[in-house]
Design a protein around this motif. Sequence first.
Motif, mmCIF file in Angstrom:
data_model
loop_
_atom_site.group_PDB
_atom_site.id
_atom_site.type_symbol
_atom_site.label_atom_id
_atom_site.label_comp_id
_atom_site.label_asym_id
_atom_site.label_seq_id
_atom_site.Cartn_x
_atom_site.Cartn_y
_atom_site.Cartn_z
ATOM 1 N N ARG A 307 -96.179 -16.127 29.490
ATOM 2 C CA ARG A 307 -95.564 -15.057 28.932
ATOM 3 C C ARG A 307 -95.772 -14.944 27.566
ATOM 4 O O ARG A 307 -96.042 -16.573 26.466
ATOM 5 C CB ARG A 307 -93.850 -14.718 28.982
ATOM 6 N N SER A 308 -95.485 -13.712 26.864
ATOM 7 C CA SER A 308 -95.675 -13.852 25.377
ATOM 8 C C SER A 308 -94.345 -14.462 24.756
ATOM 9 O O SER A 308 -93.703 -13.751 24.251
ATOM 10 C CB SER A 308 -96.126 -12.805 24.619
ATOM 11 N N GLU A 309 -93.844 -15.338 25.004
ATOM 12 C CA GLU A 309 -92.965 -16.787 24.399
ATOM 13 C C GLU A 309 -93.435 -18.262 24.003
ATOM 14 O O GLU A 309 -94.641 -18.438 23.906
ATOM 15 C CB GLU A 309 -91.980 -16.919 25.693
ATOM 16 N N PRO A 310 -92.875 -18.789 23.386
ATOM 17 C CA PRO A 310 -92.914 -19.681 22.597
ATOM 18 C C PRO A 310 -93.834 -20.585 24.074
ATOM 19 O O PRO A 310 -93.780 -21.028 24.836
ATOM 20 C CB PRO A 310 -91.674 -20.690 22.196
ATOM 21 N N GLU A 311 -94.991 -21.838 23.690
ATOM 22 C CA GLU A 311 -95.555 -22.349 24.636
ATOM 23 C C GLU A 311 -95.021 -22.943 25.465
ATOM 24 O O GLU A 311 -93.826 -23.699 24.886
ATOM 25 C CB GLU A 311 -96.345 -23.718 23.604
ATOM 26 N N PRO A 312 -94.997 -22.908 27.095
ATOM 27 C CA PRO A 312 -94.287 -23.096 27.802
ATOM 28 C C PRO A 312 -94.807 -25.184 28.308
ATOM 29 O O PRO A 312 -95.379 -25.583 27.518
ATOM 30 C CB PRO A 312 -94.531 -22.544 29.258
ATOM 31 N N GLN A 313 -94.151 -25.876 28.734
ATOM 32 C CA GLN A 313 -94.428 -26.875 28.838
ATOM 33 C C GLN A 313 -95.131 -27.123 30.141
ATOM 34 O O GLN A 313 -95.125 -26.162 31.228
ATOM 35 C CB GLN A 313 -93.029 -27.779 30.052
ATOM 36 N N ILE A 314 -96.715 -27.962 29.835
ATOM 37 C CA ILE A 314 -97.738 -27.544 30.846
ATOM 38 C C ILE A 314 -96.832 -27.928 32.065
ATOM 39 O O ILE A 314 -97.866 -27.705 33.084
ATOM 40 C CB ILE A 314 -98.320 -28.378 30.591
ATOM 41 N N LEU A 315 -95.778 -28.571 32.306
ATOM 42 C CA LEU A 315 -95.860 -28.969 33.858
ATOM 43 C C LEU A 315 -94.916 -27.736 34.438
ATOM 44 O O LEU A 315 -95.330 -27.405 35.959
ATOM 45 C CB LEU A 315 -94.182 -29.744 33.700
ATOM 46 N N ASP A 316 -95.214 -26.143 33.851
ATOM 47 C CA ASP A 316 -94.923 -25.323 34.657
ATOM 48 C C ASP A 316 -95.990 -24.672 34.581
ATOM 49 O O ASP A 316 -95.494 -23.537 35.370
ATOM 50 C CB ASP A 316 -93.573 -24.280 32.884
ATOM 51 N N TYR A 317 -96.790 -25.175 34.540
ATOM 52 C CA TYR A 317 -97.594 -24.342 35.537
ATOM 53 C C TYR A 317 -98.444 -25.065 36.473
ATOM 54 O O TYR A 317 -98.502 -25.559 36.589
ATOM 55 C CB TYR A 317 -99.278 -24.771 33.975
ATOM 56 N N GLN A 318 -98.667 -23.892 37.474
ATOM 57 C CA GLN A 318 -98.133 -24.156 38.276
ATOM 58 C C GLN A 318 -99.784 -24.980 39.148
ATOM 59 O O GLN A 318 -99.937 -26.161 40.048
ATOM 60 C CB GLN A 318 -98.755 -22.295 40.083
ATOM 61 N N THR A 319 -100.616 -24.398 38.615
ATOM 62 C CA THR A 319 -102.061 -25.773 38.582
ATOM 63 C C THR A 319 -101.866 -27.327 38.085
ATOM 64 O O THR A 319 -102.541 -27.834 38.978
ATOM 65 C CB THR A 319 -103.355 -25.153 38.212
ATOM 66 N N GLN A 320 -100.979 -27.030 37.565
ATOM 67 C CA GLN A 320 -100.615 -28.485 36.792
ATOM 68 C C GLN A 320 -99.547 -29.367 38.603
ATOM 69 O O GLN A 320 -99.434 -30.243 38.174
ATOM 70 C CB GLN A 320 -99.516 -28.386 35.641
ATOM 71 N N GLN A 321 -98.518 -28.113 38.714
ATOM 72 C CA GLN A 321 -97.574 -28.567 39.756
ATOM 73 C C GLN A 321 -98.489 -29.189 40.667
ATOM 74 O O GLN A 321 -97.894 -29.682 41.631
ATOM 75 C CB GLN A 321 -96.752 -27.071 40.341
ATOM 76 N N TYR A 322 -100.096 -28.323 41.438
ATOM 77 C CA TYR A 322 -100.482 -28.565 41.793
ATOM 78 C C TYR A 322 -100.896 -29.366 42.376
ATOM 79 O O TYR A 322 -101.983 -30.171 43.039
ATOM 80 C CB TYR A 322 -101.396 -27.153 42.037
ATOM 81 N N LYS A 323 -101.231 -30.265 40.728
ATOM 82 C CA LYS A 323 -102.010 -31.526 40.683
ATOM 83 C C LYS A 323 -101.254 -32.593 41.081
ATOM 84 O O LYS A 323 -101.831 -33.427 41.828
ATOM 85 C CB LYS A 323 -102.714 -31.736 39.128
ATOM 86 N N LEU A 324 -99.893 -32.231 40.287
ATOM 87 C CA LEU A 324 -99.008 -33.412 40.382
ATOM 88 C C LEU A 324 -98.115 -33.941 41.589
ATOM 89 O O LEU A 324 -97.768 -35.545 41.859
ATOM 90 C CB LEU A 324 -98.481 -34.146 39.039
ATOM 91 N N PHE A 325 -97.484 -32.834 42.239
ATOM 92 C CA PHE A 325 -97.163 -32.707 43.119
ATOM 93 C C PHE A 325 -97.030 -33.650 44.351
ATOM 94 O O PHE A 325 -96.244 -34.525 44.909
ATOM 95 C CB PHE A 325 -95.827 -31.639 42.936
ATOM 96 N N PRO A 326 -98.394 -33.090 44.970
ATOM 97 C CA PRO A 326 -98.603 -34.166 45.888
ATOM 98 C C PRO A 326 -98.894 -35.221 45.834
ATOM 99 O O PRO A 326 -98.817 -35.696 46.769
ATOM 100 C CB PRO A 326 -99.823 -33.434 46.485
ATOM 101 N N LEU A 327 -99.372 -35.251 44.278
ATOM 102 C CA LEU A 327 -99.642 -36.650 44.720
ATOM 103 C C LEU A 327 -98.463 -37.600 43.773
ATOM 104 O O LEU A 327 -97.636 -38.885 44.947
ATOM 105 C CB LEU A 327 -99.835 -37.048 42.312
ATOM 106 N N LEU A 328 -96.869 -37.006 43.562
ATOM 107 C CA LEU A 328 -95.320 -37.742 43.459
ATOM 108 C C LEU A 328 -95.648 -38.384 45.402
ATOM 109 O O LEU A 328 -94.650 -39.048 45.643
ATOM 110 C CB LEU A 328 -95.163 -36.884 42.989
ATOM 111 N N ALA A 329 -95.320 -36.821 46.136
ATOM 112 C CA ALA A 329 -95.317 -37.053 47.229
ATOM 113 C C ALA A 329 -96.012 -38.139 48.109
ATOM 114 O O ALA A 329 -95.589 -39.525 49.078
ATOM 115 C CB ALA A 329 -95.743 -35.283 47.891
ATOM 116 N N THR A 330 -97.181 -38.415 47.886
ATOM 117 C CA THR A 330 -97.847 -39.830 48.283
ATOM 118 C C THR A 330 -97.552 -41.318 47.705
ATOM 119 O O THR A 330 -97.732 -42.092 48.542
ATOM 120 C CB THR A 330 -99.259 -39.206 48.068
#
Length: 646
Positions: A307-330
């Motif tokens: 949103r037009s707010e301060p830059e978010p943590q990249i972990l808040d991007y859905q695509t970043q979560q989709y890359k990393l969380f299935p690997l965390l589960a693995t």
Amino acid sequence: MNPDIVKERQNASFDVQKLTYILDGGPEKTKRRREISLVLNDPDFDEEDPNFLSRSERYEQAVRKSAQMILKLREYGISDPAEINCYKSVVRGNFHESLGLHYVMFLPTLYSQCDQEQSKKWLPLATSFEVLGTYAQTELGHTHLRGLETTATFDPTTQEFVLNSPTVTSIKWWPGAGKTSNHAVVLAQLYTRGKCHGLHAFIVQLRHMDTHEPLPILVGDIGPKFGFSEVDNGFLKLDHVRIPRENMLMKHVEPDGRYVKPASAKLTYGTMVFIRSLLVGLSALVMAKSCTIAIRYSAVRHQSEIRSEPEPQILDYQTQQYKLFPLLATAYAFSFVGQYMTETYYRISGDINQGDLSELPELHAVSAGLKAFTTWTTNTGIEVCRMSCGGHGYSRSSALPDLYAEFTPTCTYEGENTVMMLQTAYLVKSYRQAKAGEQLRGIMSYLNDMEQRHVRAHPASARPALVDINDLSDLVESYKLRAALVESAAKSIQQELQKRRSHEDAWNNSAIDLVKASDAHCHYMVVKLFTDKLSEIGDPDINLVLTTLAQLYALHGIALNSGDFLQAGLLTVPQMQQIPVRIKELLCLIRPNAVALVDAFDFPDKVLSSVLGRYDGNVYENLFEWARRSPLNATEVHESFHKYLK
Ligand SMILES: CCCCCCCC/C=C\CCCCCCCC(=O)SCCNC(=O)CCNC(=O)[C@H](O)C(C)(C)COP(=O)(O)OP(=O)(O)OC[C@H]1O[C@@H](n2cnc3c(N)ncnc32)[C@H](O)[C@@H]1OP(=O)(O)O
Ligand SMILES: Cc1cc2nc3c(=O)[nH]c(=O)nc-3n(C[C@H](O)[C@H](O)[C@H](O)COP(=O)(O)OP(=O)(O)OC[C@H]3O[C@@H](n4cnc5c(N)ncnc54)[C@H](O)[C@@H]3O)c2cc1C
């Protein structure tokens, strides 16, 4: 401490410490592992970052470290084998050691294959490190065991074996410790009384015990590789080298040259089965390290805007979560599968030692399959983690390039993964037995009811939607039915045979189906073992967060292999459309616990050796400090300026 990472830890919904206990197998084990990790504070283990050294310097530093490890082992009084493994894994960090082969292959081969007399002679020498050993099996031209060319011919007149590598292709190639070791277990085709009796193991001295000069044998290092710079993978050419009859492990040749058959010829391959089993746990460890680095970094890295707010943590991007969380589960799934594999290995090898070989084929098939499945997944997972860290992931300071380079040969060594997956003969055999009405036991028992369940290609709409995608036990059941892909592989073989092809050609023409069947079987095992583990976890908060991970693991696997599940009519198209929606919900549920979930792996910073994965999250100042230490910065003006640019 970086404020973002502090906030992340405050958000966790469960007790991180308790989850660490579960991963370690109890609070006592965690306590002891942490005590052992303190050895890293010993200044004798201080070393230069290997990334700043040449190959030769890296090898030397690694040999020094290996020697220190042995001396310190005595000083710290660590003697229990599991504790030694923990100590070595901590000190080794992300790299291998030059004496690795001595521990993981040479010693285990002696332990399992020496008779009493041989044990008396060789074990004291090997455990005191007077004898430093390697495991020389693979040759320049072949790895397939029946194709190996090195021969060991018995000479009854002198009571010796004559070892010979007659051709260029028969030169032993790849054994670790070409420069370090003074002995090798050499695998060679045994000839006695003019007959070949297949591969057997022999102890061969390679170098002089005092001077370390090679005996009349050609031995050396094979040169730089993709990684493994600390390891002197070697070559070995044997030209009619004579060794005493007593150096044949398991002693199958009588003084008069008579061959005595072992209980199973496959016992010679036992060390490979042992390492394949270990590699399942190693996959979990490396997947956990990679996720720790990528997720902690993603929590402190801010970029762009949502949103037009301060830059978010990249972990808040859905695509970043989709890359990393299935690997965390693995990483969690593989941790539990690693525990299962170790327990299974020790249980069955215990029976084998007692003379019961009935479960040897299953142990071979399970360890070969899971080795391939877990190393392949982890190999691609590390690279996803690296990419998810953007440019800083490409820097060696992140440790991710090293993790990848050191891990990727696990897909090749101890049996190339496709070849391991093709050890599915066992699956097909089990399928045929079940079809003939035999009741199977153990992990294959799911094939017993295949006849009733019959998974065939169905128009998906013609099948009722029996599966609740929110119910883990339903998902396990779907994976189980998908694992019946072995039926398709068996049918393919049958069809090929009906075309009057030979058994071998029929097998090769069905190899793609066989690898798929093996993959599906392993995938089912992982989902099942992860789900089974949940029933052992009493803490409700931890149970909840691990259940969420298990659901993500199972659904993500279905999404990636949707064709199989649809074709078999296990899930309907509308259900398939629900899965991405549910996956997105699960990502949101995992998000607040992501950092805590990697904290639970409990890697000390020194073990992780990653600027991006630091516990305190202070990434940027340490990246700058690391770069300043680059050898190119040793002088303000590099000598190349004077030589070429000026
Ligand atoms: C927390 C964790 C901590 C971890 C700690 C660190 C971990 C370590 C880390 C770092 C250090 C490591 C550094 C690197 C080390 C690398 C070392 C090496 O690479 S050593 C070389 C390996 N070489 C291979 O693996 C060759 C692969 N090939 C084979 O094994 C065979 O050629 C194979 C299995 C593909 C075929 O076997 P066939 O040549 O005997 O031929 P067939 O006719 O196909 O098999 C006959 C029967 O025997 C069974 N069989 C084969 N192998 C078996 C086995 N091992 N056990 C039981 N049965 C077996 C088969 O299933 C088949 O059974 P039926 O007749 O169908 O019932
Ligand atoms: C870092 C490292 C350390 C090692 N350490 C040791 C050691 O200490 N001691 C030792 O003895 N060896 C060691 N090795 C050797 C290792 O075990 C072999 O490289 C491994 O078994 C693979 O064999 P290969 O290299 O001959 O590959 P290949 O078998 O030639 O594979 C090449 C390709 O052919 C395919 N292929 C081969 N056979 C089949 C088949 N039957 N069906 C379908 N496809 C097939 C493979 O899938 C692959 O795609 C090491 C290797 C590495 C990389």
